[in-house]
Design an enzyme around this catalytic site. Structure first.
Site, short mmCIF file in Angstrom:
data_model
loop_
_atom_site.label_atom_id
_atom_site.label_comp_id
_atom_site.label_asym_id
_atom_site.label_seq_id
_atom_site.Cartn_x
_atom_site.Cartn_y
_atom_site.Cartn_z
CB CYS A 34 88.14 -22.68 -63.47
SG CYS A 34 87.84 -24.38 -62.96
CB CYS A 37 83.49 -27.01 -58.11
SG CYS A 37 85.24 -27.02 -57.70
CB CYS A 130 90.67 -23.68 -55.64
SG CYS A 130 91.46 -24.05 -57.21
CB CYS A 165 91.30 -30.27 -59.59
SG CYS A 165 91.48 -28.76 -60.54
CG HIS A 203 97.67 -48.19 -55.89
ND1 HIS A 203 98.13 -48.58 -57.13
CD2 HIS A 203 98.18 -49.08 -54.99
CE1 HIS A 203 98.89 -49.66 -57.00
NE2 HIS A 203 98.93 -49.99 -55.72
CB CYS A 206 93.26 -48.74 -59.33
SG CYS A 206 93.46 -48.47 -61.10
CB CYS A 231 99.53 -50.89 -63.82
SG CYS A 231 100.04 -49.68 -62.62
CB CYS A 237 99.60 -43.67 -62.18
SG CYS A 237 97.94 -43.72 -61.48
CB CYS A 246 88.41 -41.71 -59.03
SG CYS A 246 89.03 -40.14 -58.49
CB CYS A 254 91.67 -39.65 -64.79
SG CYS A 254 90.99 -38.11 -64.15
CB CYS A 261 95.52 -41.01 -60.61
SG CYS A 261 95.19 -40.03 -59.12
CB CYS A 264 93.10 -33.45 -59.17
SG CYS A 264 91.54 -34.37 -59.02
FE1 SF4 Z 1 97.65 -47.82 -59.10
FE2 SF4 Z 1 97.61 -45.98 -61.06
FE3 SF4 Z 1 98.26 -48.50 -61.63
FE4 SF4 Z 1 95.73 -47.86 -60.98
S1 SF4 Z 1 96.84 -47.20 -62.81
S2 SF4 Z 1 96.93 -49.63 -60.25
S3 SF4 Z 1 96.10 -46.24 -59.44
S4 SF4 Z 1 99.41 -47.08 -60.26
#
Ligand code: SF4
Length: 282
Positions: A34, A37, A130, A165, A203, A206, A231, A237, A246, A254, A261, A264
């Site tokens: 698409c 990338c 992909c 992605c 995670h 995060c 969260c 998620c 990320c 995201c 999340c 992807c």
């Molecule tokens: Fe984990 Fe998602 Fe919560 Fe972040 S938002 S702590 S990645 S479950």
């Protein structure tokens, strides 16, 4: 605010930066994609795509980003294959169609073109989910019989997968820069992803994990708890099972935007990620 420092991540010293004699030749072939990338690539902050192309890599061919097009671009690509045999990096974006009828470029089968180009490449990088896993093009009923890069090129050719992605721009550029400065692909994990960027789940790094540990969850995208930054686990998620950089690179992705999340960067994410429940044909 990003805390990512590409010099540290790719292990590049100030001294190495002084050597600007040779840029790494890169041929970027798009299969069933698409263009997301390439779009992502142009949005890198650290370093920018412009800095990267002016100083470290020489993007010799890309259907979207080359200034030339048509016959000129195709002839240049063939010339680069000869001139830099064994030295160029082949970047592949998009799923590879099962037969030629789904994608020909300049009258040639893109599938055959990728196989031939990979043969004399220093390394092949699959940019995006992909080309790395089949991704969206192979999802659901997979009408084009799309496959991933590994399915069409021999195992003795060095390949790195950079799924996502789209993939994270800094991860795409970081992988290329590792080859430029160190002459080889970065160390890869069992699934052929650069460990530098894919060694932990979203995670574990995060910025909302503190809330996860306290069992403080948003119940909907616009409730008071979501506004407080709680969260997003209860909203589906996929951070706990998605390996990507990320959050570990300190980049706003995201989850920073308040969205879960979707995993992807993981294999079959489109089918397993909650967007599509169709079964593949047997
Ligand atoms: Fe984990 Fe998602 Fe919560 Fe972040 S938002 S702590 S990645 S479950």
């Amino acid at each position: 605010m990003s805390t990512y420092n590409w010099l540290e991540a790719v292990n590049v010293t100030e001294e190495m930066l002084l050597n600007t004699d040779n840029r790494l030749p890169v041929i970027w072939i798009s299969a069933l994609d698409c263009t997301g990338c390439k779009e992502a690539f142009t949005r890198s902050f650290e370093p920018t795509a412009l800095d990267t192309m002016l100083n470290f890599i020489s993007l010799e061919y890309s259907e979207l980003l080359s200034a030339a097009s048509g016959l000129q671009a195709e002839e240049h690509k063939e010339a680069i294959f000869e001139k830099y045999k064994g030295e160029y990096v082949l970047a592949v974006e998009g799923g590879i169609p099962g037969s030629d009828e789904f994608l020909m470029i300049a009258g040639k089968s893109v599938r055959e073109e990728i196989i031939a180009a990979a043969k004399h490449a220093k390394a092949v990088i699959a940019f995006g989910s992909c080309s790395a896993w089949g991704g969206i093009t192979a999802a659901g009923l997979n009408p084009t019989n799309s496959v991933d890069i590994r399915s069409i090129i021999p195992e003795n050719i060095p390949v790195a997968l950079v799924p996502g992605c789209p993939p994270i721009p800094e991860v795409m550029i970081g992988t290329l820069l590792h080859i430029h400065f160190h002459g080889v692909l970065p160390v890869l994990d069992k699934k052929l992803r650069p460990k530098l960027f894919y060694q932990t789940t979203v995670h574990l790094t995060c910025h909302r994990k503190n809330y996860f540990d306290q069992k403080l969850f948003a119940e909907s995208y616009d409730d008071e708890k979501a506004l407080k930054g709680y969260c997003l686990f209860k909203l589906g998620c996929k951070g706990p099972t998605a390996f990507n950089a990320c959050e570990s690179l300190g980049l706003d992705r995201c989850i920073s935007a308040g969205f879960t999340c979707i995993g992807c960067s993981e294999k079959d994410f489109w089918d397993k990620g909650g967007f599509c429940t169709k079964k593949k044909k047997s």
